[in-house]
Motif scaffolding. Structure first.
Motif, mmCIF file in Angstrom:
data_model
loop_
_atom_site.group_PDB
_atom_site.id
_atom_site.type_symbol
_atom_site.label_atom_id
_atom_site.label_comp_id
_atom_site.label_asym_id
_atom_site.label_seq_id
_atom_site.Cartn_x
_atom_site.Cartn_y
_atom_site.Cartn_z
ATOM 1 N N UNK A 1 36.966 56.165 -8.199
ATOM 2 C CA UNK A 1 37.558 55.237 -9.146
ATOM 3 C C UNK A 1 38.511 56.021 -10.044
ATOM 4 N N UNK A 2 39.535 55.331 -10.510
ATOM 5 C CA UNK A 2 40.596 56.023 -11.249
ATOM 6 C C UNK A 2 40.909 55.316 -12.554
ATOM 7 N N UNK A 3 41.321 56.136 -13.534
ATOM 8 C CA UNK A 3 41.929 55.640 -14.763
ATOM 9 C C UNK A 3 43.359 55.220 -14.470
ATOM 10 N N UNK A 4 43.851 54.217 -15.176
ATOM 11 C CA UNK A 4 45.240 53.776 -15.020
ATOM 12 C C UNK A 4 46.021 54.012 -16.312
ATOM 13 N N UNK B 1 48.364 69.877 -17.497
ATOM 14 C CA UNK B 1 46.997 69.724 -18.021
ATOM 15 C C UNK B 1 46.089 69.087 -16.967
ATOM 16 N N UNK B 2 45.911 69.783 -15.848
ATOM 17 C CA UNK B 2 45.188 69.150 -14.739
ATOM 18 C C UNK B 2 43.720 68.860 -15.055
ATOM 19 N N UNK B 3 43.107 69.591 -15.982
ATOM 20 C CA UNK B 3 41.688 69.323 -16.224
ATOM 21 C C UNK B 3 41.491 67.984 -16.954
ATOM 22 N N UNK B 4 42.187 67.707 -18.052
ATOM 23 C CA UNK B 4 42.014 66.367 -18.640
ATOM 24 C C UNK B 4 42.779 65.273 -17.894
ATOM 25 N N UNK B 5 43.845 65.635 -17.169
ATOM 26 C CA UNK B 5 44.723 64.628 -16.546
ATOM 27 C C UNK B 5 44.905 64.892 -15.055
ATOM 28 N N UNK B 6 43.827 64.833 -14.303
ATOM 29 C CA UNK B 6 43.960 65.113 -12.860
ATOM 30 C C UNK B 6 44.625 63.929 -12.146
ATOM 31 N N UNK C 1 44.623 58.372 -12.491
ATOM 32 C CA UNK C 1 44.088 59.656 -12.948
ATOM 33 C C UNK C 1 42.602 59.704 -12.637
ATOM 34 N N UNK C 2 42.173 60.822 -12.046
ATOM 35 C CA UNK C 2 40.769 60.972 -11.664
ATOM 36 C C UNK C 2 39.835 60.778 -12.843
ATOM 37 N N UNK D 1 35.313 69.882 -7.577
ATOM 38 C CA UNK D 1 36.027 68.618 -7.749
ATOM 39 C C UNK D 1 37.161 68.718 -8.771
ATOM 40 N N UNK D 2 38.164 69.570 -8.479
ATOM 41 C CA UNK D 2 39.262 69.709 -9.441
ATOM 42 C C UNK D 2 40.029 68.412 -9.660
ATOM 43 N N UNK D 3 39.989 67.488 -8.719
ATOM 44 C CA UNK D 3 40.745 66.244 -8.862
ATOM 45 C C UNK D 3 40.071 65.253 -9.813
ATOM 46 N N UNK D 4 38.885 65.564 -10.268
ATOM 47 C CA UNK D 4 38.191 64.674 -11.216
ATOM 48 C C UNK D 4 37.615 65.514 -12.361
ATOM 49 N N UNK D 5 38.506 66.261 -13.002
ATOM 50 C CA UNK D 5 38.228 67.071 -14.194
ATOM 51 C C UNK D 5 37.669 68.462 -13.889
ATOM 52 N N UNK D 6 37.057 68.653 -12.715
ATOM 53 C CA UNK D 6 36.652 69.996 -12.314
ATOM 54 C C UNK D 6 35.521 70.574 -13.148
#
Lengths: 277, 277
Positions: free
Chosen positions: B48-51, B69-74, B130-131, B197-202
């Motif tokens: 599921x993703x944030x929009x 900022x891949x950790x908060x915004x994957x 966003x993950x 799982x880096x694509x969902x905050x890691x």
């Protein structure tokens, strides 16, 4: 028995080690008698191992003990009874000659320190090479993580914990852990890095709550030297190779051999090859 | 603005969700108007993703902000301007109809909640998926790790920290983190699992020393609901998807759209496929 407490991976107080290009070169120097010093740093990038030698009568149980307790006892290789070779760790490796200093034990008491095992090797002896923290510490330092005991040139602090190993035959006893103080972001990174190295103790077994694992005083290690844990740091605990030493000593085998603390077996394995991903 | 503070991944207080066999089925039910409830748990195993939807004039900077900022915004996917499809996340996916509830914002103020975007979609809008933490929480729970906010049926507690995001154009602001209390062994395991799982905050961004990241009081989260941290537990902090929401709100865009908290975009991606090893 107290002597067993000294860190197997001890950092030499005063050694400026000679650097060899490979584990094989380092072993040849040891074999020739040209290197009689501790082995920390003498062959960067190559795996160093703890040694335990037991009579065949105990070896099967100890083998199972290692299998049951891979975090404190990550077995890299074991010899056939009476065979001093460990070809998995080096084609020419001879466990009787390739470590700079050995300790000889009878019924759990230290009876001798020797430069080679040629006169005391027996047909029933089994050699166990067990992964040590040098490999993961190298990976941590290469990643820019500072390790206080290395910077201070002291032995890593270690404690006997309230966590028990899984017994096998006569072998049983508490898990011994080493501690490295790290800031939280470094602790997270260190968990990631050491998780990649199951053959050399792997991920930490504990973080942050020493009292939960039976450690009452971080300033008084059971073995090794105390290091400061600063207010913005967490104590991070790894399973330690002193565990199998301590467990063997408790059994008081009629005869056993270990490396002397800090005088390790240098292998042909690359540290990087121990990484599982 | 205060409304922005509500957890995007909110757990519905009273929903007994209908379960769908796939993300596509869940989206079709949403599209038909048959599912107007929060999406937590409605398609187990599916991401599921944030929009976040922004006008093209801001989208390029926001894209860079996500990259920085891949950790908060994957970022899982971004649409072409005006194109409501996100084929990477689902062949038939239409961002205008496939989320059960949307929030419409003008100059940073919430102006409407709607069931679809058909009447307000514009040719210059860019959709960002966003993950979210659902994916890694599913992996943690499947591994046997208990998460208190889930067991309590409350929203995960979140804080604005003293850690800053890396700015891009007008987008800047503090990192927002979520916190889950874990016993040390579970914390170590959770670091291992979420690192995959880096694509969902890691991996977590912090552990154990909230004061080091500007959090004064664990009992008073900035967003979400407080959970107890027991004496034998460590607070473990992950970068949170509220960060991009908060950063967008601070820019006060003339027009933007988000999902309503807890009403997420269900995709065809399997959570397991986000695992990098």
């Amino acid at each position: 028995m107290q002597e067993r407490g000294r860190e197997m991976n001890a950092v030499a107080e005063n050694a400026v080690p000679r650097i060899f290009d490979s584990g094989a070169e380092a072993r040849r120097a040891v074999r020739r008698g040209d290197h009689r010093a501790p082995t920390a740093g003498i062959a960067p990038g190559f795996v160093q191992a703890n040694l335990a030698v037991l009579p065949k009568a105990l070896a099967d149980d100890f083998f199972r003990f290692c299998q049951f307790n891979p975090k404190p006892c990550p077995l890299l290789a074991a010899s056939e009874p009476g065979d001093p070779r460990l070809p998995l760790l080096g084609e020419d490796l001879d466990i009787r000659t390739d470590i700079p200093r050995y300790r000889v034990w009878r019924k759990g008491e230290l009876v001798d320190e020797v430069d080679d095992l040629m006169r005391i090797w027996r047909d029933d002896l089994v050699a166990f090479a067990i992964g040590c923290s040098f490999s993961f510490e190298e990976a941590l330092v290469e990643d820019g993580i500072r390790l206080r005991h290395i910077e201070q040139g002291t032995n890593v602090p270690m404690w006997r914990t309230s966590m028990q190993t899984r017994p096998a035959g006569p072998f049983h006893g508490p898990l011994v852990v080493s501690m490295r103080p790290l800031r939280p972001a470094d602790a997270i990174r260190a968990i990631q890095i050491t998780s990649r190295f199951p053959a050399v103790h792997g991920a930490p077994v504990h973080i942050g709550k020493p009292e939960s694992i039976g450690i009452a005083d971080l300033s008084r290690p059971d073995y090794g030297d105390a290091v400061e844990v600063k207010p913005d740091e967490l104590p991070v605990f790894w399973a330690c190779g002193v565990t199998p030493q301590s467990v063997i000593a408790a059994v008081r085998p009629e005869f056993s051999i270990t490396h002397a603390p800090g005088y390790m077996l240098v292998t042909d394995l690359k540290n990087s090859r121990l990484s599982v991903f």
